[in-house]
Design a protein around this motif. Structure first.
Motif: not given
Length: 528
Positions: A495-516
């Motif tokens: 999930c998120g920036e560390g996994a290579g699927y986001a690039g910032g606060i908002v995109s990471a937050a959205m990715d977290g929601e979708r993974c959950a």
């Protein structure tokens, strides 16, 4: 009655509340002393293309009726203390928003964060600046809120494919951000306001029965066949759940090493590396706003966005500005002793006299033939080697190597350096000794090109400060495009920036929601 307006206003009309009210009432033909009207802005952007700066504003005027809230929906957080748990590794934006979404869906999140809460974390940040001591578990990247807590707090994103940007913004407003972030085209919160907001997100999670454990680094995974059942912490505690959301951020090298050691599939990933460039904010304002002296009392500190293509040894690579911080500060962002990394942040008012931005070069895997024996960790090992060299040439402290811009381009040592926002201090260094040739040569080309695009940008009254290397993760943890589950290990959700699927606060937050959502949709059904 409600009336809508699309206006082009002067900075004074847009940013002075009383003058804005008077302006829109005049447009509507309503006396300016009317008391049964409410005027408000719903969208606002700056147009600085002409000689006079204009502000484009979408506005609403409510006549003899109450204006509805700008927030359309605030989630309901039920008590989940007795529900099945999911594990979330990392309390950055991805991890926190994964936890909030899990609570909405009736599942108990357990967040495991290697760093400290925002208040305790400040002491470790001070130790980096004052004593050059880097705590590998608590620093500008690790700790409650992740790297975003001590950043500019930019909320602008183009990533709208995997979530609802407005929803994230509204949750942030519900937890203390101003409604201005719903209005501005390029919103930001500011590093001075983010810690309290992050603490309020924590309170919501805890009040709903979720758990957050600080000083709780994950050191191992509990695997059974091709399924992850839980994790083992630094305290040798085994914690299990329905699944694991891995939201550790782009600097958790120990996690990448652990995945590789466990033969869990990961991939080397292109990223970008370069320097921070620092100008006076006044100079950037004069360039961007076409003003002779200063920007005046109404306009915000100006930003810029630059990109160019460069050719070196027959290869085309982009060079671009990254995380530009108007009225900001450069900070030491190392995550381990023996390395030198810089990043930028801004307070909400963006009132520093300095402007800084990463200027970085795209690094493709074919640029790193000497590192291919590291396999999927090739780009990460290249990144780490550049950071070690910066540390060594800076004097083996958190003093950063630096050089004036034209001196760098013309290959001259800088006999003196400029004032800086970087508190640990600067050392005059030939930055070509720090940076690989293919990075340095492209930067030199780019600075000249940027000087053509922004007259006055290319100047020795600016300086390179290095290195800016944590632009994105140099490793991707691959997952299925539809299920978001790891391609090899069941119940593991990178999930998120560390996994290579986001690039910032908002995109990471959205990715977290979708993974959950994906984890709960798949595995709660099978267990309950």
């Amino acid at each position: 009655m409600k009336k809508d307006f699309n206006l082009q206003l002067s900075p004074e009309q847009a940013y002075d509340p009383q003058l804005f009210q008077e302006t829109i009432l005049k447009k509507a033909g309503i006396p300016i002393d009317s008391t049964d009207v409410v005027a408000r802005q719903v969208k606002r952007s700056i147009d600085a293309r002409g000689r006079k700066v204009k502000i484009n504003v979408q506005a609403e005027l409510f006549i003899k009726e109450k204006a509805p809230s700008l927030i359309d929906h605030i989630p309901t957080y039920q008590n989940v203390s007795s529900k099945d748990p999911i594990l979330i590794v990392g309390a950055g934006p991805a991890g926190l928003f994964a936890a909030l979404r899990a609570i909405e869906l009736g599942v108990r999140p357990i967040i495991l964060e290697r760093g400290k809460d925002v208040r305790a974390r400040r002491r470790d940040l001070a130790a980096i600046t004052k004593h050059h001591l880097v705590n590998p578990d608590s620093n500008y990247c690790f700790g409650e809120g992740g790297a975003g807590t001590y950043s500019d707090g930019k909320l602008y994103t183009r990533s709208k494919k995997r979530g609802d940007v407005r929803r994230i913004m509204e949750i942030l407003v519900a937890h203390g951000a101003t409604e201005e972030i719903l209005v501005d085209a390029h919103p930001h919160i500011g590093t001075n306001k983010l810690p309290k907001l992050v603490a309020d997100l924590r309170t919501t999670i805890l009040d709903a029965g979720g758990e957050i454990h600080f000083d709780c680094r994950v050191d191992d995974f509990i695997l059974e066949g091709n399924e992850i059942k839980g994790v083992i912490t630094q305290h040798q505690e085994k914690i299990k759940g329905l699944g694991v959301i891995l939201a550790t951020g782009h600097s958790a090298r120990d996690i990448f090493h652990l995945l590789h050691h466990k033969k869990i599939t990961i991939e080397a990933k292109p990223f970008a590396l370069g320097v921070r460039i620092e100008h006076s904010q006044n100079l950037i304002d004069r360039i961007q706003y076409h003003c002779e002296v200063d920007r005046g009392p109404y306009l915000p500190a100006s930003a810029y966005s630059l990109v160019t293509q460069t050719s070196y040894k027959g290869k085309q690579r982009g060079v671009f500005s990254f995380c530009m911080c108007p009225g900001g500060y450069i900070v030491p962002a190392a995550t381990a002793p023996g390395e030198l990394v810089v990043n930028g942040m801004s307070p909400s008012r963006r009132d520093s006299k300095f402007a800084n931005s990463g200027i970085v070069v795209s690094v493709e895997l074919e640029d790193l033939p000497a590192y291919q024996h590291f396999g999927p960790l090739a780009a990460m090992e290249f990144q780490a080697e550049v950071e070690r060299k910066a540390w060594e040439l800076g004097g083996k402290t958190q003093v950063a190597p630096a050089q004036r811009m034209i001196d760098f381009v013309t290959k001259k040592n800088s006999s003196t350096l400029l004032d800086t926002s970087y508190q640990p201090g600067l050392a005059s260094v030939e930055m070509r000794e720090v940076l690989p040739d293919f990075i340095a040569e492209r930067l030199a080309m780019a600075f000249k090109a940027f000087g053509q695009k922004m007259k006055g940008y290319y100047t020795n009254e600016s300086q390179l400060i290095g290195v800016e290397s944590r632009t994105s993760s140099p490793v991707r943890i691959p997952r299925d495009r539809e299920s978001f589950e790891h391609v090899q290990i069941k119940r593991l959700y990178p999930c998120g920036e560390g996994a290579g699927y986001a690039g910032g606060i908002v995109s990471a937050a959205m990715d977290g929601e979708r993974c959950a959502e994906k984890l709960i949709e798949t595995y709660r059904r099978k267990v309950n």
